[in-house]
Design a protein around this motif. Structure first.
Motif, PDB file in Angstrom:
ATOM      1  N   TRP A 246       0.836  -1.182   0.000  1.00 41.43           N
ATOM      2  CA  TRP A 246       0.000   0.000   0.000  1.00 41.43           C
ATOM      3  C   TRP A 246       0.879   1.242   0.000  1.00 41.43           C
ATOM      4  N   ALA A 247       0.590   2.157  -0.885  1.00 36.87           N
ATOM      5  CA  ALA A 247       1.241   3.464  -0.892  1.00 36.87           C
ATOM      6  C   ALA A 247       0.159   4.508  -0.651  1.00 36.87           C
ATOM      7  N   THR A 248      -0.770   4.598  -1.592  1.00 40.10           N
ATOM      8  CA  THR A 248      -1.947   5.454  -1.444  1.00 40.10           C
ATOM      9  C   THR A 248      -3.084   4.826  -2.235  1.00 40.10           C
ATOM     10  N   GLY A 249      -4.287   5.147  -1.871  1.00 45.32           N
ATOM     11  CA  GLY A 249      -5.450   4.660  -2.618  1.00 45.32           C
ATOM     12  C   GLY A 249      -5.654   3.160  -2.505  1.00 45.32           C
ATOM     13  N   ASP A 250      -6.494   2.638  -3.383  1.00 45.09           N
ATOM     14  CA  ASP A 250      -6.805   1.208  -3.388  1.00 45.09           C
ATOM     15  C   ASP A 250      -5.696   0.417  -4.071  1.00 45.09           C
ATOM     16  N   GLN A 251      -5.499  -0.803  -3.624  1.00 45.79           N
ATOM     17  CA  GLN A 251      -4.545  -1.727  -4.241  1.00 45.79           C
ATOM     18  C   GLN A 251      -5.305  -2.962  -4.700  1.00 45.79           C
ATOM     19  N   THR A 252      -4.854  -3.581  -5.764  1.00 46.34           N
ATOM     20  CA  THR A 252      -5.514  -4.760  -6.319  1.00 46.34           C
ATOM     21  C   THR A 252      -4.530  -5.918  -6.353  1.00 46.34           C
ATOM     22  N   ILE A 253      -4.989  -7.081  -5.911  1.00 47.20           N
ATOM     23  CA  ILE A 253      -4.206  -8.307  -6.014  1.00 47.20           C
ATOM     24  C   ILE A 253      -4.956  -9.215  -6.981  1.00 47.20           C
ATOM     25  N   SER A 254      -4.340  -9.548  -8.096  1.00 50.12           N
ATOM     26  CA  SER A 254      -4.962 -10.429  -9.083  1.00 50.12           C
ATOM     27  C   SER A 254      -4.601 -11.873  -8.752  1.00 50.12           C
ATOM     28  N   LEU A 255      -5.606 -12.657  -8.441  1.00 50.27           N
ATOM     29  CA  LEU A 255      -5.411 -14.062  -8.075  1.00 50.27           C
ATOM     30  C   LEU A 255      -5.880 -14.929  -9.240  1.00 50.27           C
ATOM     31  N   ASN A 256      -4.951 -15.483  -9.998  1.00 48.55           N
ATOM     32  CA  ASN A 256      -5.335 -16.282 -11.158  1.00 48.55           C
ATOM     33  C   ASN A 256      -4.986 -17.766 -11.015  1.00 48.55           C
ATOM     34  N   ARG A 257      -4.348 -18.123  -9.908  1.00 44.45           N
ATOM     35  CA  ARG A 257      -3.980 -19.514  -9.610  1.00 44.45           C
ATOM     36  C   ARG A 257      -4.069 -19.707  -8.105  1.00 44.45           C
ATOM     37  N   LEU A 258      -3.966 -20.947  -7.651  1.00 47.50           N
ATOM     38  CA  LEU A 258      -3.955 -21.184  -6.202  1.00 47.50           C
ATOM     39  C   LEU A 258      -2.694 -20.608  -5.577  1.00 47.50           C
ATOM     40  N   GLU A 259      -1.582 -20.648  -6.307  1.00 52.49           N
ATOM     41  CA  GLU A 259      -0.324 -20.029  -5.900  1.00 52.49           C
ATOM     42  C   GLU A 259       0.260 -19.306  -7.105  1.00 52.49           C
ATOM     43  N   ASP A 260       1.129 -18.345  -6.866  1.00 55.40           N
ATOM     44  CA  ASP A 260       1.715 -17.562  -7.950  1.00 55.40           C
ATOM     45  C   ASP A 260       2.854 -18.356  -8.606  1.00 55.40           C
ATOM     46  N   SER A 261       2.481 -19.381  -9.350  1.00 53.55           N
ATOM     47  CA  SER A 261       3.441 -20.228 -10.047  1.00 53.55           C
ATOM     48  C   SER A 261       2.860 -20.588 -11.411  1.00 53.55           C
ATOM     49  N   SER A 262       3.616 -20.296 -12.467  1.00 50.60           N
ATOM     50  CA  SER A 262       3.131 -20.603 -13.811  1.00 50.60           C
ATOM     51  C   SER A 262       3.036 -22.109 -14.047  1.00 50.60           C
ATOM     52  N   ALA A 263       3.612 -22.923 -13.164  1.00 46.29           N
ATOM     53  CA  ALA A 263       3.513 -24.379 -13.282  1.00 46.29           C
ATOM     54  C   ALA A 263       2.119 -24.882 -12.890  1.00 46.29           C
ATOM     55  N   LEU A 264       1.362 -24.068 -12.172  1.00 52.59           N
ATOM     56  CA  LEU A 264       0.011 -24.451 -11.749  1.00 52.59           C
ATOM     57  C   LEU A 264      -1.015 -23.977 -12.766  1.00 52.59           C
ATOM     58  N   SER A 265      -2.111 -24.719 -12.865  1.00 51.48           N
ATOM     59  CA  SER A 265      -3.161 -24.314 -13.797  1.00 51.48           C
ATOM     60  C   SER A 265      -3.907 -23.099 -13.253  1.00 51.48           C
ATOM     61  N   LYS A 266      -4.531 -22.363 -14.169  1.00 55.18           N
ATOM     62  CA  LYS A 266      -5.303 -21.185 -13.770  1.00 55.18           C
ATOM     63  C   LYS A 266      -6.587 -21.620 -13.083  1.00 55.18           C
ATOM     64  N   LEU A 267      -7.241 -20.687 -12.407  1.00 51.26           N
ATOM     65  CA  LEU A 267      -8.504 -20.983 -11.749  1.00 51.26           C
ATOM     66  C   LEU A 267      -9.529 -21.440 -12.788  1.00 51.26           C
ATOM     67  N   GLU A 268     -10.443 -22.291 -12.359  1.00 48.10           N
ATOM     68  CA  GLU A 268     -11.438 -22.832 -13.274  1.00 48.10           C
ATOM     69  C   GLU A 268     -12.569 -21.838 -13.488  1.00 48.10           C
ATOM     70  N   ARG A 269     -13.038 -21.773 -14.728  1.00 47.19           N
ATOM     71  CA  ARG A 269     -14.119 -20.840 -15.056  1.00 47.19           C
ATOM     72  C   ARG A 269     -15.418 -21.284 -14.398  1.00 47.19           C
ATOM     73  N   GLY A 270     -16.229 -20.304 -14.004  1.00 41.89           N
ATOM     74  CA  GLY A 270     -17.534 -20.580 -13.416  1.00 41.89           C
ATOM     75  C   GLY A 270     -17.484 -21.358 -12.121  1.00 41.89           C
ATOM     76  N   THR A 271     -16.430 -21.194 -11.337  1.00 43.39           N
ATOM     77  CA  THR A 271     -16.229 -21.967 -10.109  1.00 43.39           C
ATOM     78  C   THR A 271     -16.222 -21.035  -8.902  1.00 43.39           C
ATOM     79  N   LEU A 272     -16.804 -21.506  -7.799  1.00 38.78           N
ATOM     80  CA  LEU A 272     -16.804 -20.729  -6.555  1.00 38.78           C
ATOM     81  C   LEU A 272     -15.488 -20.924  -5.814  1.00 38.78           C
ATOM     82  N   TYR A 273     -14.904 -19.817  -5.377  1.00 42.90           N
ATOM     83  CA  TYR A 273     -13.678 -19.836  -4.586  1.00 42.90           C
ATOM     84  C   TYR A 273     -13.887 -19.021  -3.326  1.00 42.90           C
TER      85      TYR A 273
END
Length: 156
Positions: A30-57
């Motif tokens: 955080w510096a100022t204002g809102d911050q965004t964290i983009s979560l596209n996998r269970l962990e930040d590793s390109s070896a893991l598959s992306k989150l599944e479409r239409g799925t509850l997390y």
């Protein structure tokens, strides 16, 4: 610094330990204002598959303030001052407490944080379903039955 991790809502997990959130390595400073964290996998590793479409997390977040503490002591006619790390962070109870506000609210009252757990966040499904023809048959002169199948859950 804020850290977050997701887990599937149907995984049976009702809590995520802070160490598992840190291991996911999704974070924002955080510096100022809102911050965004983009979560596209269970962990930040390109070896893991992306989150599944239409799925509850379920999303779990933990925050830590990496503050510094000034400390001075007398030395001769002056003072010797230095800074020391003084981390201030939320507990596991915060992680396990459901977010109680309406985003972007951050507190329920001026002294109670809103919690770091957001339940049932659905990933969008922007891919149209494919309709598969299975069979067609007629057992009467004036009607027929057509059987179709979708390639994903839905209503045909």
């Amino acid at each position: 610094r804020a850290y977050c991790r997701v887990t599937r809502s149907d995984s049976g997990e009702t809590s995520l330990n802070v160490n598992r959130i840190l291991k996911a390595d999704f974070q924002a400073d955080w510096a100022t204002g809102d911050q965004t964290i983009s979560l596209n996998r269970l962990e930040d590793s390109s070896a893991l598959s992306k989150l599944e479409r239409g799925t509850l997390y379920d999303t779990y977040c933990w925050i830590r303030d990496e503050a510094l503490q000034w400390s001075c002591y007398a030395q001769g006619a002056g003072a010797n001052c230095a800074t020391y790390p003084k981390p201030n962070y939320q507990s596991q109870v915060y992680v396990d407490t459901a977010f109680g506000g309406t985003p972007p609210s951050t507190v329920r009252t001026p002294t109670i944080p809103a919690g770091g757990k957001m339940l049932h966040v659905r990933t969008p499904d922007r891919t149209p379903p494919m309709v598969i023809f299975v069979e067609a048959e007629s057992t009467e002169e004036t009607s027929m039955t057509v059987t179709l199948q979708l390639d994903e859950p839905g209503t045909a």
